[in-house]
Design an enzyme around this catalytic site. Structure first.
Site, PDB file in Angstrom:
ATOM      1  N   PRO A 165       0.810  -1.220   0.000  1.00 14.99           N
ATOM      2  CA  PRO A 165       0.000   0.000   0.000  1.00 14.99           C
ATOM      3  C   PRO A 165       0.843   1.268   0.000  1.00 14.99           C
ATOM      4  O   PRO A 165       1.829   1.372   0.720  1.00 14.99           O
ATOM      5  CB  PRO A 165      -0.819  -0.125   1.291  1.00 14.99           C
ATOM      6  N   CYS A 166       0.415   2.211  -0.839  1.00 16.58           N
ATOM      7  CA  CYS A 166       1.257   3.385  -1.084  1.00 16.58           C
ATOM      8  C   CYS A 166       0.610   4.701  -0.686  1.00 16.58           C
ATOM      9  O   CYS A 166       1.173   5.752  -0.940  1.00 16.58           O
ATOM     10  CB  CYS A 166       1.616   3.444  -2.572  1.00 16.58           C
ATOM     11  N   GLN A 167      -0.544   4.685  -0.056  1.00 17.49           N
ATOM     12  CA  GLN A 167      -1.227   5.942   0.225  1.00 17.49           C
ATOM     13  C   GLN A 167      -0.377   6.908   1.033  1.00 17.49           C
ATOM     14  O   GLN A 167      -0.428   8.110   0.853  1.00 17.49           O
ATOM     15  CB  GLN A 167      -2.551   5.690   0.950  1.00 17.49           C
ATOM     16  N   ASP A 168       0.415   6.389   1.951  1.00 19.30           N
ATOM     17  CA  ASP A 168       1.219   7.261   2.791  1.00 19.30           C
ATOM     18  C   ASP A 168       2.376   7.902   2.030  1.00 19.30           C
ATOM     19  O   ASP A 168       2.993   8.840   2.513  1.00 19.30           O
ATOM     20  CB  ASP A 168       1.767   6.488   3.989  1.00 19.30           C
ATOM     21  N   TYR A 169       2.714   7.371   0.836  1.00 15.62           N
ATOM     22  CA  TYR A 169       3.803   7.941   0.060  1.00 15.62           C
ATOM     23  C   TYR A 169       3.306   8.759  -1.124  1.00 15.62           C
ATOM     24  O   TYR A 169       4.061   9.492  -1.741  1.00 15.62           O
ATOM     25  CB  TYR A 169       4.696   6.818  -0.478  1.00 15.62           C
TER      26      TYR A 169
END
Length: 431
Positions: free
Chosen positions: A83-87
């Site tokens: 998961p990449c939402q934080d980046y």
């Protein structure tokens, strides 16, 4: 490792981009386990789509943090688009490893510790190389943490930030691909022999490595930058004190904590364009813009400038240029986003080639832009917004296929490597 099958486990499986890409690359890839779970959703539509398309795969819909990692089947290759939402640049207040989804990196670490696969193939957003941001006081810390963690576990790593359109695919989707190889593999042993030699030999080795080996222009690879990940005594020390002048560069190699990296230019291929995908005279009238939506899109696509303040109180200018409106059909698509169907700056708007009316892309066109089969995400109980969401999170499947061809060749070399042992019997090397 079986002589005939490469056993693959897939984390954060989505709708099966890794599965589909690897099995397109070779029948020798066998997905023995997969996990797909979307937090805070009653309708687990991505899992349902995966299960519908791969009914015979052992896929679980369980929160990965609750999965018994020891019970996962043995594997030769661990894959995942974690998961990449934080980046993502589309997310405000990104928190990197300390964000809600950034912490899932540690679940990957737990799987590696439990199963110690020979190879690892991961994907994340391009911004991972700079996260938590070039305007922070620790640009690149999060990717550095990944490299340091993998080094502590006994792996070497090569990586490239790849724009899919550069390699002939119909989307300008930039993603960081990470390929890791265990301590006792031939590729790790070969890499250790190269480290310490002159810069041109290290450069040639980086150039030859997956993902997408031998696709770089040597003259533009640039001077190598070296980073020592072990100048920090622990992961906690690393997290608190890691410093990099700018960020990690677009390609590189990490062996035993020593990082060699550079920028590069790809040997560009002719891309597929939206004209190859957009169908004339779309029947779904809901795709077409009302006059109000058309005007709103025009406003959203314009350039803007503003001032932001970083978490450390640093004030900086921020802005974006205008986006072509409508999107030109003679170019590949821009990066698709999860909100593709909404009235937003990043949504695609095209001029329907059959009737000249402005509209958003259809779910089927979104699938084709990611090189999935048409109607891959069409399933009872899955809405069109759900379908767009999955494609905004998905991989470009045929890019995975191409990298998979390389990985299969690397894995096959291990058969004749006398230092190599199966993941079922090998003892971990202590670091």
């Amino acid at each position: 490792m079986s002589n005939s099958k490469i056993k693959v486990a897939e984390m954060f499986a989505g709708v099966g981009g890794f599965h589909l890409g690897l099995t397109r690359a070779s029948k020798n890839f066998e997905i023995v386990w997969a996990d797909q779970y979307e937090p805070d959703r009653t309708n687990q539509f991505a899992f349902n789509i995966y299960k519908n398309n791969f009914p015979h795969t052992n896929v679980t819909n369980e929160d990965i943090s609750l999965v018994n990692k020891q019970a996962i089947p043995n594997m030769d290759l661990l894959v995942g688009g974690f998961p990449c939402q934080d980046y993502s640049v589309a997310s405000s207040g990104a928190k990197g490893f300390y964000g809600k989804k950034g912490v899932l990196w540690w679940d990957i670490k737990e799987v590696i510790e439990a199963k110690w696969p020979q190879f690892i193939f991961l994907e994340n957003v391009d911004r991972l190389l700079t996260s938590p941001g070039v305007n922070s006081d620790q640009p690149g810390r999060d990717f550095g943490m990944i490299l340091r963690t993998l080094s502590d576990l006994g792996y070497g790593v090569s990586w490239k930030m790849i724009n899919a359109a550069d390699y002939g695919f119909p989307q300008r989707r930039r993603r960081t691909f990470i390929f890791a190889f265990r301590e006792d593999t031939k590729v790790k042993l070969d890499a250790k022999e190269v480290i310490g030699k002159n810069e041109s030999e290290i450069t040639e080795f980086i150039k030859s490595m997956a993902p997408l080996s031998n696709t770089l222009k040597i003259k533009t690879l640039g001077k190598l930058t070296k980073v020592d990940l072990y100048k920090y005594q622990s992961l906690s020390d690393f997290s608190d004190n890691f410093k990099l002048k700018k960020a990690f560069r677009r390609t590189g190699l990490m062996i035993d904590g020593s990082v060699y990296m550079a920028d590069y230019e790809p040997i560009v291929r002719e891309p597929r364009t939206l004209a190859d995908i957009i169908e004339p005279n779309a029947e779904n009238q809901e795709l077409y813009l009302t006059p109000e939506k058309k005007k709103k899109f025009e406003e959203l696509k314009g350039a803007f400038r503003t001032t932001k303040i970083s978490r450390t109180g640093y004030e900086y200018k921020y802005g974006m240029g205008s986006i072509a409106y409508p999107d030109p059909l003679n170019k590949p698509a821009r990066t698709m986003v999860t909100s593709e169907h909404t009235v937003s700056r990043m949504s695609h708007v095209v001029e329907d080639p059959g009737n000249g009316r402005y509209r958003v892309i259809s779910p089927q066109e979104a699938e084709l832009i990611n090189t999935f089969p048409k109607d891959w995400t069409k399933l009872e109980g899955v809405s069109n917004p759900n379908r767009y969401f999955t494609m905004g999170n998905a991989l470009v499947v045929n890019l995975v296929k191409e990298i998979g061809v390389e990985i299969e060749k690397i894995v096959k070399l291990e058969v004749n490597n006398s230092n190599f042992s199966s993941s079922k019997t090998v003892e971990k090397i202590e670091h």
